[in-house]
Design a protein around this motif. Structure first.
Motif, PDB file in Angstrom:
ATOM      1  N   ARG A  70       0.846  -1.184   0.000  1.00 40.51           N
ATOM      2  CA  ARG A  70       0.000   0.000   0.000  1.00 40.51           C
ATOM      3  C   ARG A  70       0.888   1.242   0.000  1.00 40.51           C
ATOM      4  NH1 ARG A  70      -5.106  -1.389   2.430  1.00 40.51           N
ATOM      5  NH2 ARG A  70      -5.529  -3.539   1.785  1.00 40.51           N
ATOM      6  N   VAL A  71       0.699   2.096  -0.988  1.00 39.26           N
ATOM      7  CA  VAL A  71       1.483   3.327  -1.055  1.00 39.26           C
ATOM      8  C   VAL A  71       0.929   4.317  -0.045  1.00 39.26           C
ATOM      9  CG1 VAL A  71       2.123   5.292  -2.495  1.00 39.26           C
ATOM     10  CG2 VAL A  71       2.136   2.988  -3.458  1.00 39.26           C
ATOM     11  N   ASN A  72       1.788   4.871   0.806  1.00 39.99           N
ATOM     12  CA  ASN A  72       1.386   5.832   1.830  1.00 39.99           C
ATOM     13  C   ASN A  72       2.564   6.744   2.113  1.00 39.99           C
ATOM     14  OD1 ASN A  72       2.881   4.633   4.371  1.00 39.99           O
ATOM     15  ND2 ASN A  72       1.939   2.898   3.299  1.00 39.99           N
ATOM     16  N   SER A  73       2.433   7.580   3.131  1.00 40.72           N
ATOM     17  CA  SER A  73       3.489   8.555   3.421  1.00 40.72           C
ATOM     18  C   SER A  73       4.774   7.898   3.923  1.00 40.72           C
ATOM     19  CB  SER A  73       2.995   9.573   4.464  1.00 40.72           C
ATOM     20  OG  SER A  73       2.621   8.922   5.663  1.00 40.72           O
ATOM     21  N   GLN A  74       4.707   6.601   4.323  1.00 36.16           N
ATOM     22  CA  GLN A  74       5.909   5.900   4.779  1.00 36.16           C
ATOM     23  C   GLN A  74       6.573   5.108   3.655  1.00 36.16           C
ATOM     24  OE1 GLN A  74       5.224   3.574   8.369  1.00 36.16           O
ATOM     25  NE2 GLN A  74       3.447   4.818   8.849  1.00 36.16           N
ATOM     26  N   SER A  75       5.946   5.055   2.496  1.00 28.80           N
ATOM     27  CA  SER A  75       6.476   4.249   1.400  1.00 28.80           C
ATOM     28  C   SER A  75       7.794   4.818   0.890  1.00 28.80           C
ATOM     29  CB  SER A  75       5.476   4.203   0.249  1.00 28.80           C
ATOM     30  OG  SER A  75       4.276   3.598   0.649  1.00 28.80           O
ATOM     31  N   GLY A  76       8.731   3.937   0.633  1.00 32.18           N
ATOM     32  CA  GLY A  76       9.990   4.336   0.018  1.00 32.18           C
ATOM     33  C   GLY A  76       9.930   4.113  -1.475  1.00 32.18           C
ATOM     34  N   LYS A  77      11.073   4.235  -2.112  1.00 34.79           N
ATOM     35  CA  LYS A  77      11.117   4.063  -3.562  1.00 34.79           C
ATOM     36  C   LYS A  77      10.728   2.647  -3.976  1.00 34.79           C
ATOM     37  CE  LYS A  77      16.096   3.072  -3.516  1.00 34.79           C
ATOM     38  NZ  LYS A  77      15.948   1.620  -3.721  1.00 34.79           N
ATOM     39  N   GLY A  78      11.016   1.661  -3.095  1.00 35.85           N
ATOM     40  CA  GLY A  78      10.695   0.282  -3.417  1.00 35.85           C
ATOM     41  C   GLY A  78       9.205   0.045  -3.559  1.00 35.85           C
ATOM     42  N   GLY A  79       8.426   0.605  -2.626  1.00 37.07           N
ATOM     43  CA  GLY A  79       6.977   0.429  -2.676  1.00 37.07           C
ATOM     44  C   GLY A  79       6.361   1.079  -3.894  1.00 37.07           C
ATOM     45  N   VAL A  80       6.794   2.294  -4.191  1.00 33.69           N
ATOM     46  CA  VAL A  80       6.278   3.013  -5.352  1.00 33.69           C
ATOM     47  C   VAL A  80       6.668   2.284  -6.636  1.00 33.69           C
ATOM     48  CG1 VAL A  80       6.384   5.170  -6.642  1.00 33.69           C
ATOM     49  CG2 VAL A  80       6.323   5.217  -4.140  1.00 33.69           C
ATOM     50  N   ALA A  81       7.915   1.819  -6.694  1.00 29.78           N
ATOM     51  CA  ALA A  81       8.394   1.108  -7.881  1.00 29.78           C
ATOM     52  C   ALA A  81       7.615  -0.180  -8.094  1.00 29.78           C
ATOM     53  CB  ALA A  81       9.884   0.808  -7.750  1.00 29.78           C
ATOM     54  N   LEU A 118      10.953   2.294 -13.557  1.00 33.63           N
ATOM     55  CA  LEU A 118      11.694   3.551 -13.458  1.00 33.63           C
ATOM     56  C   LEU A 118      13.171   3.297 -13.146  1.00 33.63           C
ATOM     57  CD1 LEU A 118       9.297   5.751 -11.276  1.00 33.63           C
ATOM     58  CD2 LEU A 118       9.479   5.691 -13.764  1.00 33.63           C
ATOM     59  N   PRO A 119      14.074   4.124 -13.693  1.00 32.38           N
ATOM     60  CA  PRO A 119      15.489   4.056 -13.288  1.00 32.38           C
ATOM     61  C   PRO A 119      15.604   4.365 -11.797  1.00 32.38           C
ATOM     62  CG  PRO A 119      15.206   5.406 -15.261  1.00 32.38           C
ATOM     63  CD  PRO A 119      13.837   5.131 -14.729  1.00 32.38           C
ATOM     64  N   ARG A 120      16.659   3.862 -11.163  1.00 32.63           N
ATOM     65  CA  ARG A 120      16.783   3.983  -9.716  1.00 32.63           C
ATOM     66  C   ARG A 120      16.715   5.430  -9.223  1.00 32.63           C
ATOM     67  NH1 ARG A 120      20.496   4.788  -5.784  1.00 32.63           N
ATOM     68  NH2 ARG A 120      20.195   3.643  -3.831  1.00 32.63           N
ATOM     69  N   LEU A 121      17.443   6.334  -9.877  1.00 31.07           N
ATOM     70  CA  LEU A 121      17.442   7.729  -9.430  1.00 31.07           C
ATOM     71  C   LEU A 121      16.064   8.366  -9.580  1.00 31.07           C
ATOM     72  CD1 LEU A 121      20.885   9.022 -10.783  1.00 31.07           C
ATOM     73  CD2 LEU A 121      20.270   8.396  -8.436  1.00 31.07           C
ATOM     74  N   PHE A 163      10.747  10.294  -7.580  1.00 33.20           N
ATOM     75  CA  PHE A 163       9.291  10.157  -7.661  1.00 33.20           C
ATOM     76  C   PHE A 163       8.698   9.722  -6.322  1.00 33.20           C
ATOM     77  CE2 PHE A 163       5.398   7.838  -9.186  1.00 33.20           C
ATOM     78  CZ  PHE A 163       4.707   8.984  -9.569  1.00 33.20           C
ATOM     79  N   ALA A 164       9.462   8.920  -5.554  1.00 33.60           N
ATOM     80  CA  ALA A 164       8.977   8.472  -4.249  1.00 33.60           C
ATOM     81  C   ALA A 164       8.707   9.662  -3.328  1.00 33.60           C
ATOM     82  CB  ALA A 164       9.984   7.527  -3.600  1.00 33.60           C
ATOM     83  N   ARG A 165       9.556  10.690  -3.404  1.00 37.30           N
ATOM     84  CA  ARG A 165       9.344  11.883  -2.570  1.00 37.30           C
ATOM     85  C   ARG A 165       8.025  12.562  -2.930  1.00 37.30           C
ATOM     86  NH1 ARG A 165      14.808  13.368  -4.134  1.00 37.30           N
ATOM     87  NH2 ARG A 165      16.325  12.503  -2.660  1.00 37.30           N
ATOM     88  N   VAL A 166       7.732  12.639  -4.219  1.00 33.97           N
ATOM     89  CA  VAL A 166       6.478  13.260  -4.675  1.00 33.97           C
ATOM     90  C   VAL A 166       5.276  12.479  -4.144  1.00 33.97           C
ATOM     91  CG1 VAL A 166       5.092  13.850  -6.703  1.00 33.97           C
ATOM     92  CG2 VAL A 166       7.576  14.168  -6.755  1.00 33.97           C
ATOM     93  N   VAL A 167       5.352  11.139  -4.237  1.00 37.51           N
ATOM     94  CA  VAL A 167       4.258  10.289  -3.768  1.00 37.51           C
ATOM     95  C   VAL A 167       4.081  10.412  -2.263  1.00 37.51           C
ATOM     96  CG1 VAL A 167       3.472   7.899  -3.533  1.00 37.51           C
ATOM     97  CG2 VAL A 167       4.499   8.669  -5.679  1.00 37.51           C
ATOM     98  N   GLN A 168       5.193  10.460  -1.514  1.00 43.20           N
ATOM     99  CA  GLN A 168       5.114  10.590  -0.065  1.00 43.20           C
ATOM    100  C   GLN A 168       4.442  11.896   0.343  1.00 43.20           C
ATOM    101  OE1 GLN A 168       9.232  10.125   0.919  1.00 43.20           O
ATOM    102  NE2 GLN A 168       9.094   7.915   1.205  1.00 43.20           N
ATOM    103  N   GLU A 169       4.800  12.971  -0.328  1.00 44.03           N
ATOM    104  CA  GLU A 169       4.204  14.274  -0.011  1.00 44.03           C
ATOM    105  C   GLU A 169       2.710  14.279  -0.309  1.00 44.03           C
ATOM    106  OE1 GLU A 169       6.415  17.118  -2.222  1.00 44.03           O
ATOM    107  OE2 GLU A 169       8.260  16.894  -1.041  1.00 44.03           O
TER     108      GLU A 169
END
Length: 206
Positions: free
Chosen positions: A96-107, A118-121, A126-132
Motif C-alpha cells: 500500500r502506497v502511503n506517506s511511509q512508502s519508500g522508492k521500493g513500494g512506489v516502484a 523507473l530508473p533507480r534515481l 518520484f517516491a518523494r512526490v508520492v510521499q508528499e
C-alpha cells in the motif's frame, strides 16, 4: 485450523484442506459466528499480507523480482510466508502506497500495475512526490468530503466486465474535481475514484 493448515502448507506438507478462497471462508466465519476476523489474523486477516513501511515494501519487491528471475517452484519472499494467490488473495493489496512508502513500494506498484520500470534515481525522486501527496491526502481525508456527482458503466457486455466509475467532489474552494477508476468490483472502483478525487483536492490545497 486456519493458522495450522497454511503453516503446514508453507513447509511443504499438504493439509488436505482447500483454502484457495480463504477470504470467502473468513466471510462465512464472520457471518455464522458474528465475530470479526482481526485484520492481522494469520493468513485470513485483510491486512496480513499488506506492507506499509518502505523497508518491508522494498524487501517484498526485491524478493518477488528474484523469484521471477530464478523461475523457482518454491515460493520464498520476505514477509510473505505463502504465495497470497494460493489462499485466494491478490498481489495488488500486498503493498500500500502511503506517506511511509519508500522508492521500493512506489516502484513495485508502477511495475505490477502499469508495467513501468523507473530508473533507480527517478524512483528516489518520484517516491518523494508520492510521499508528499500521500501525507497531504491523509490530512485532507480527516475533513468532510462532499460528493456531488457519481456515474458508472461497464466496460464490455459480459458478466466479467470491469466497471468504470467517475466521482466528483467539492473542495474547500468550491471547485469540483473528478476522480476516475476501474475495477471488476464496482464498489472498489468507486472507492478508488473517491480517493483519486480527494487526492486532487489535497494536491491543489483545496
Amino acid at each position: 485450523l486456519v493458522t495450522l493448515a497454511p503453516n503446514l502448507f508453507a513447509t511443504g506438507i499438504d493439509p488436505g484442506l482447500d483454502f484457495s478462497d480463504l477470504p470467502g471462508v473468513a466471510r462465512v466465519a464472520e457471518e455464522t459466528t458474528r465475530m470479526p476476523v482481526h485484520p492481522r489474523h494469520p493468513y485470513a486477516g485483510e491486512l496480513v499480507f499488506t506492507a506499509f513501511s518502505g523497508s518491508h515494501q522494498d524487501a517484498i519487491r526485491k524478493g518477488l523480482a528474484d523469484l521471477e528471475e530464478r523461475g523457482s517452484d518454491r515460493f520464498e519472499v520476505p514477509y510473505l510466508p505463502v504465495d497470497p494467490v494460493d489462499v485466494g488473495r491478490a498481489f495488488e493489496p500486498v503493498i500500500r502506497v502511503n506517506s511511509q512508502s519508500g522508492k521500493g513500494g512506489v516502484a513495485f506498484v508502477l511495475e505490477r500495475e502499469y508495467g513501468i520500470a523507473l530508473p533507480r534515481l527517478l524512483q528516489i525522486e518520484f517516491a518523494r512526490v508520492v510521499q508528499e501527496l500521500a501525507d497531504a491526502l491523509s490530512r485532507h481525508l480527516r475533513r468532510p468530503v462532499r460528493v456531488v456527482d457519481y456515474h458508472e458503466h461497464a466496460l464490455g457486455r459480459d458478466s466479467d466486465a470491469a466497471a468504470l466509475v467517475y466521482v466528483r467532489v467539492l473542495g474547500r474552494d468550491g471547485v469540483g474535481r473528478f476522480g476516475v477508476a476501474r475495477d471488476r468490483n464496482p464498489t472498489l472502483a468507486g472507492l478508488r475514484a473517491l480517493v483519486a478525487a480527494v487526492g486532487r483536492c489535497a494536491a491543489e490545497g483545496a
